[in-house]
Design a protein around this motif. Sequence first.
Motif, short mmCIF file in Angstrom:
data_model
loop_
_atom_site.label_atom_id
_atom_site.label_comp_id
_atom_site.label_asym_id
_atom_site.label_seq_id
_atom_site.Cartn_x
_atom_site.Cartn_y
_atom_site.Cartn_z
N VAL A 1 40.88 31.24 37.60
CA VAL A 1 39.45 31.40 37.37
C VAL A 1 38.97 30.65 35.98
N ARG A 2 39.99 30.43 35.00
CA ARG A 2 39.85 29.72 33.91
C ARG A 2 39.03 30.37 32.58
N SER A 3 38.08 31.46 32.93
CA SER A 3 37.28 32.12 32.16
C SER A 3 37.92 33.71 31.89
N VAL A 4 38.91 33.99 32.40
CA VAL A 4 39.50 35.26 32.22
C VAL A 4 41.14 35.10 31.84
N ALA A 5 41.54 35.10 30.78
CA ALA A 5 42.90 35.06 30.40
C ALA A 5 43.49 35.75 29.13
N SER B 1 38.24 42.90 34.01
CA SER B 1 39.12 42.20 33.63
C SER B 1 40.36 43.04 32.98
N VAL B 2 39.68 44.00 31.92
CA VAL B 2 40.78 45.10 31.53
C VAL B 2 41.54 45.63 32.69
N ALA B 3 40.70 46.32 33.58
CA ALA B 3 41.41 46.92 34.75
C ALA B 3 42.48 46.08 35.35
N LEU B 4 42.27 44.88 35.55
CA LEU B 4 43.23 43.95 36.39
C LEU B 4 44.49 43.69 35.24
N LEU B 5 44.02 43.40 34.20
CA LEU B 5 45.09 43.30 33.11
C LEU B 5 45.92 44.60 33.08
N GLU B 6 45.66 45.84 32.93
CA GLU B 6 46.37 46.82 33.02
C GLU B 6 47.21 46.90 34.33
N ASP C 1 32.60 35.36 17.99
CA ASP C 1 33.70 36.09 17.45
C ASP C 1 34.96 35.19 17.56
N VAL C 2 35.10 34.18 18.03
CA VAL C 2 36.39 33.44 18.24
C VAL C 2 36.89 32.97 16.97
N ALA C 3 35.97 32.70 16.03
CA ALA C 3 36.45 32.06 14.79
C ALA C 3 37.04 33.15 13.91
N HIS C 4 36.84 34.48 14.12
CA HIS C 4 37.53 35.54 13.18
C HIS C 4 38.54 36.25 14.21
N PHE C 5 39.26 35.53 15.04
CA PHE C 5 40.14 36.39 15.89
C PHE C 5 41.28 36.54 15.21
N SER C 6 41.65 36.06 14.08
CA SER C 6 42.82 36.11 13.26
C SER C 6 42.73 37.43 12.23
N ALA C 7 41.41 37.93 12.22
CA ALA C 7 41.22 38.82 11.24
C ALA C 7 41.79 40.28 11.63
N VAL C 8 42.10 40.70 12.97
CA VAL C 8 42.76 41.71 13.39
C VAL C 8 44.16 41.54 13.86
N PRO C 9 45.20 42.07 13.26
CA PRO C 9 46.57 41.75 13.56
C PRO C 9 46.79 42.02 15.37
N HIS C 10 47.41 41.26 16.03
CA HIS C 10 47.72 41.49 17.35
C HIS C 10 48.77 40.55 17.79
N ALA C 11 49.32 40.70 18.92
CA ALA C 11 50.42 39.95 19.72
C ALA C 11 49.80 39.08 20.72
N ALA C 12 48.47 39.76 21.47
CA ALA C 12 47.85 39.00 22.17
C ALA C 12 46.47 39.47 22.57
N ARG C 13 45.83 38.84 23.19
CA ARG C 13 44.14 38.97 23.26
C ARG C 13 43.69 38.71 24.75
N LEU C 14 42.94 39.47 25.32
CA LEU C 14 42.26 39.42 26.48
C LEU C 14 40.96 38.79 26.18
N VAL D 1 37.50 39.18 43.07
CA VAL D 1 36.22 39.22 42.81
C VAL D 1 35.98 39.96 41.38
N PHE D 2 35.17 39.22 40.54
CA PHE D 2 35.13 39.73 39.27
C PHE D 2 34.05 40.49 39.14
#
Length: 281
Positions: free
Chosen positions: A77-81, A105-110, A132-145, A187-188
């Motif tokens: 889909v290229r826009s849900v990762a 997307s959250v339900a599918l990821l789960e 928000d993309v420029a601030h993604f590093s502000a919150v510690p995380h291993a991965a992000r949907l 179907v999203f």
Amino acid sequence: MRVGRIPYVNCYPVYGAIDRGIVPFDGTLIDGIPSALNRRMAEGSLDVSVISAVEYARDNRRYLLLPDLAISCDGPVRSVALFSRLPVEQLGGKRVLVSRSSMTSVALLELLFEHVWHVRPEFVAADAELADVAHFSAVPHAARLVIGDAALVLEAHRRDGVGPGAAYPHAYDLGAEWKAWTGLPFVFAVWVAQRTTPVEPALRLHGALIRSREWGLGHLPELAAQAAARTGIDPATCAEYLAGLDYGLSYDHLSGLTEFFRRLVTAGRVADGSLAFLPAA
């Protein structure tokens, strides 16, 4: 009639002719991220809208599906990762930020974590829009949907090894992961009307959306140029992205949609239900 619209690039083919005045439209367009439109439809403050597929499953007795209109993919889909600092198999117990903008997307990821990757991370809701993309590093995380235009931009940066995207050596396209798991399209989002919406004006709106979609699918280069201006991604990549999406709701799409709903019901995430469509001649 109050009509909800997601202002992401992936909706350009459906609304492009309406925005340009090529297809007459007897309604007021109201923009909102998917979760906001879900909420407004649930509250009854919109008459017709595109909503997350999960919102339909959550309260199917409230809505009627508009025939042959959805946002789907049959593979990437290229826009849900899921963008990750680690291989997905190593995310057990790790913090995974999930977009507040999306329910489907959250339900599918789960489901993917539970049934395909077999690890259990810690899910934390977070903002993940383009601003928000420029601030993604502000919150510690291993991965992000990430979904929508933000996902397109982040993946472009990831491939180029620049900006916030460079932090994620691994990316998992949820459309491709679903296809590999089930062999079905995914179907999203779907377009729905309130069951209380009068049928005749709803049908007129539906007809306008279908005509606008047909114009959009015939003018993808023009829409890709518009998408490039919004995102900063090159027009060729935007054209490839739009061409890879499907805006119909065929038997194959319905097979993927009902299989997703079946798995959600089995997991206890939604109650069992049925599909009901706006009556059309």
